[in-house]
Design a protein around this motif. Sequence first.
Motif, PDB file in Angstrom:
ATOM      1  N   HIS A 482      59.171  72.761  -4.538  1.00  0.00           N
ATOM      2  CA  HIS A 482      58.591  71.680  -5.226  1.00  0.00           C
ATOM      3  C   HIS A 482      58.328  70.426  -4.492  1.00  0.00           C
ATOM      4  CE1 HIS A 482      57.797  68.779  -8.573  1.00  0.00           C
ATOM      5  NE2 HIS A 482      58.661  68.044  -8.003  1.00  0.00           N
ATOM      6  N   GLN A 485      55.246  71.150  -1.928  1.00  0.00           N
ATOM      7  CA  GLN A 485      54.104  70.984  -2.725  1.00  0.00           C
ATOM      8  C   GLN A 485      53.647  69.595  -2.829  1.00  0.00           C
ATOM      9  OE1 GLN A 485      54.842  73.976  -5.608  1.00  0.00           O
ATOM     10  NE2 GLN A 485      54.164  75.647  -4.391  1.00  0.00           N
ATOM     11  N   LYS A 486      54.741  68.984  -3.297  1.00  0.00           N
ATOM     12  CA  LYS A 486      54.409  67.483  -3.957  1.00  0.00           C
ATOM     13  C   LYS A 486      53.986  66.614  -2.616  1.00  0.00           C
ATOM     14  CE  LYS A 486      56.810  63.723  -6.319  1.00  0.00           C
ATOM     15  NZ  LYS A 486      57.883  63.153  -6.848  1.00  0.00           N
ATOM     16  N   GLU A 487      54.801  66.831  -1.590  1.00  0.00           N
ATOM     17  CA  GLU A 487      54.258  65.981  -0.443  1.00  0.00           C
ATOM     18  C   GLU A 487      53.236  66.609   0.402  1.00  0.00           C
ATOM     19  OE1 GLU A 487      55.723  63.159   2.911  1.00  0.00           O
ATOM     20  OE2 GLU A 487      55.437  63.474   0.530  1.00  0.00           O
ATOM     21  N   ILE A 488      52.835  67.679   0.279  1.00  0.00           N
ATOM     22  CA  ILE A 488      51.489  68.060   0.817  1.00  0.00           C
ATOM     23  C   ILE A 488      50.476  67.504   0.031  1.00  0.00           C
ATOM     24  CG2 ILE A 488      50.115  70.116   1.126  1.00  0.00           C
ATOM     25  CD1 ILE A 488      52.500  71.743   1.847  1.00  0.00           C
ATOM     26  N   GLU A 489      50.465  67.479  -1.201  1.00  0.00           N
ATOM     27  CA  GLU A 489      49.563  66.920  -2.003  1.00  0.00           C
ATOM     28  C   GLU A 489      49.370  65.382  -1.645  1.00  0.00           C
ATOM     29  OE1 GLU A 489      47.304  68.293  -4.328  1.00  0.00           O
ATOM     30  OE2 GLU A 489      47.830  70.021  -3.132  1.00  0.00           O
ATOM     31  N   ARG A 490      50.455  64.758  -1.566  1.00  0.00           N
ATOM     32  CA  ARG A 490      50.395  63.312  -1.222  1.00  0.00           C
ATOM     33  C   ARG A 490      49.665  63.045   0.016  1.00  0.00           C
ATOM     34  NH1 ARG A 490      52.704  59.350   1.360  1.00  0.00           N
ATOM     35  NH2 ARG A 490      54.174  60.557   2.637  1.00  0.00           N
ATOM     36  N   LYS A 492      47.575  64.816   1.257  1.00  0.00           N
ATOM     37  CA  LYS A 492      46.297  65.238   1.243  1.00  0.00           C
ATOM     38  C   LYS A 492      45.307  64.214   0.558  1.00  0.00           C
ATOM     39  CE  LYS A 492      46.122  70.199   1.736  1.00  0.00           C
ATOM     40  NZ  LYS A 492      45.831  71.676   1.540  1.00  0.00           N
ATOM     41  N   ASN A 493      46.224  63.316  -0.278  1.00  0.00           N
ATOM     42  CA  ASN A 493      45.713  62.532  -1.112  1.00  0.00           C
ATOM     43  C   ASN A 493      45.671  60.822  -0.654  1.00  0.00           C
ATOM     44  OD1 ASN A 493      43.986  64.027  -3.191  1.00  0.00           O
ATOM     45  ND2 ASN A 493      46.451  64.621  -3.673  1.00  0.00           N
ATOM     46  N   THR A 494      46.344  60.843   0.578  1.00  0.00           N
ATOM     47  CA  THR A 494      46.470  59.293   1.133  1.00  0.00           C
ATOM     48  C   THR A 494      45.584  59.160   2.303  1.00  0.00           C
ATOM     49  OG1 THR A 494      48.855  59.538   0.282  1.00  0.00           O
ATOM     50  CG2 THR A 494      48.418  57.763   2.107  1.00  0.00           C
ATOM     51  N   THR A 519      42.646  61.420   5.890  1.00  0.00           N
ATOM     52  CA  THR A 519      43.713  61.262   5.212  1.00  0.00           C
ATOM     53  C   THR A 519      45.056  61.870   6.169  1.00  0.00           C
ATOM     54  OG1 THR A 519      43.456  64.114   4.705  1.00  0.00           O
ATOM     55  CG2 THR A 519      42.521  62.597   3.153  1.00  0.00           C
ATOM     56  N   GLU A 559      47.207  75.518   7.952  1.00  0.00           N
ATOM     57  CA  GLU A 559      46.623  75.861   6.717  1.00  0.00           C
ATOM     58  C   GLU A 559      45.190  76.928   6.787  1.00  0.00           C
ATOM     59  OE1 GLU A 559      45.149  73.459   2.641  1.00  0.00           O
ATOM     60  OE2 GLU A 559      44.606  72.515   4.561  1.00  0.00           O
TER      61      GLU A 559
END
Length: 638
Positions: A482, A485-490, A492-494, A519, A559
């Motif tokens: 968890h 995945q949460k840090e990867i999303e952050r 990618k969105n920062t 990003t 990736e």
Amino acid sequence: MPEFREKVDVCVVGAGHAGCEAALACARMGLETIIFTVSVDSIALMPCNPNIGGSSKGHLVREVDALGGEMAKVIDKTFIQSKMLNISKGPAVHSLRAQADKSEYSRAMRKVLENQEHLSIKQAEVVALLAEQLEETEQLYTQKIVGVKTYTGAIYEARAVILCTGTYLNARCLCGEAITYTGPNGLQAANNLAESLKSLGVEMRRFKTGTPARMDKRSIDFSKMEEQFGDERIVPFSFSTNPDEVQIDQVSCWLTYTNEKTHEIIRANLDRSPIYAGIIEGTGPRYCPSIEDKVVKFADKERHQVFIEPEGLHTNEMYIGGMSSSLPEDVQLAMYRTVPGLENCKIVKNAYAIEYDCMNPGQLYPTLEFKHIQGLFSAGQFNGSSGYEEAAAQGLIAGINAGLFIQGKEQIMLDRSQAYIGVLIDDLVTKENFEPYRMMTSRAEYRLLLRQDNADLRLRTIGFEAGLVSKVQLDEMLAKKHLTQKEIERLKNTSIGAAKEYQEFLISHGSTALKTSATLAELMCRPELSYEILGAIDKERQWLPDDVIEQVSIEIKYEGYINRQLKQVEQYKKMEKKKIPATIHYDEIQNLRLEARQKLNQFKPISVGQASRIAGVSPSDISVLLVYLEHYRNPKNE
């Protein structure tokens, strides 16, 4: 005459690395288990190299741990040097290797077995398997295992038996002209069981392996060798081990080399080597050859590496890695004394080759159960593999599946896209192996997905469902997943823009300035930048565990490659899902080549994917098989 009888759920024959994992798995699943060994002092013995892990083998140890096995935990308690190999290469081939204190490792594993609930240890030689014939109407099996018999005549009735006999069956050790009929380290060989196996229709083979001499440390001049240190920051094998608890003072290993004088002595005495004199019948391991084989097969090489490794903290014995041999004692001493640093060496234990009986693993399902004997499983060197880690991995799978078989549950079959263990077992049961099988990273076609760092993410759930992984361990894995995945999303969105502070930061780290915003994930993909470096401009970053940071870094940097392999796995899975009924008759399939029929009848693959990996079965044969299976399942389509 009266006889001793006892009823158990599982009998495990052999207490090496395979037997220990198999017995612990069954006992931890709540089954009454007994493990037999020719000597309780040989439990988890390391008769050859004093280490655990290494290239690809480190992956296996991590996977054993992820599934709930014991090897990783024990080596974390008993190692004396630890090193991450291939660190200059990509994460797919990073492999942990630990130098072990051999006696402490064996003692620690024995302690685990002795204190495991539902598990008994018995020093006895198993001489026969007891089986019953099944009715002809039962298609899958012709026989059913019902127990074992020991040399003293004792009968142990069992619902499953796991064979983990290692190199003990009809074993003999060879040192030049001298032959001793013993197992490794002079231990008693098992000379009766092989005949019982043959009577049950088990196809046997003769393999060999070998080990180098052990030297007295006091007779070695280390000043002529290159000192080899462990890692400054030690990484544990087990996902359950706290890294802070394994930071110890490590011992050194040493590197030296053979030379032309060494090779001259070997060449001059090849006629006295059992390997070249025709005395040895068995086939040796290609990827762990004797020094005689190296000199003959790589005649152009001027030198070969020799690693001098301590056997433990409380002994002066040093292992001479890279120079296993079966040459006579006088030749061994002359040969070793040509190596820099070994000029005055004293041999404590001579090098020797060991020849033993094993079986053709093509007789097994991927569950490691025999195709024609219900309830009989096997693992380790008896299956034609080599290495402690390969043995432990097979032992764990055989133990889990024996337990699931008794519990009436579906057995597990790890495939090539799930684990190195899946690659190992698939290679054993689908390919004709005429030499001891050794795991290598190159054998795994999806190795970027099967990294050692994510073994818990891949396999913890399977271990939990089998009953070997606790809820706490499962929750730790899920939390890691968890957070990753949460840090990867952050990331990618920062985004960061072209502000002066960012431009200066990038230039100071040898990176190109930004023309537009990017990003943090995009910046991480630059070779010169990393998650750690970008922390200086990542204003919203919060503390994360090291193992999460490792996953984030790999998943982002690789990736594209990971997604490509995931697409390949999708295609692979399609073929694996096309199951082949056990009742199929390949001789009835028209247009199937004769060789393909013979090989398919021999191996009895469980899926079209497995059939496609059998040597002698061509792509056109697979096409014919697919058409036949379609009509087989839907006869109305004819």
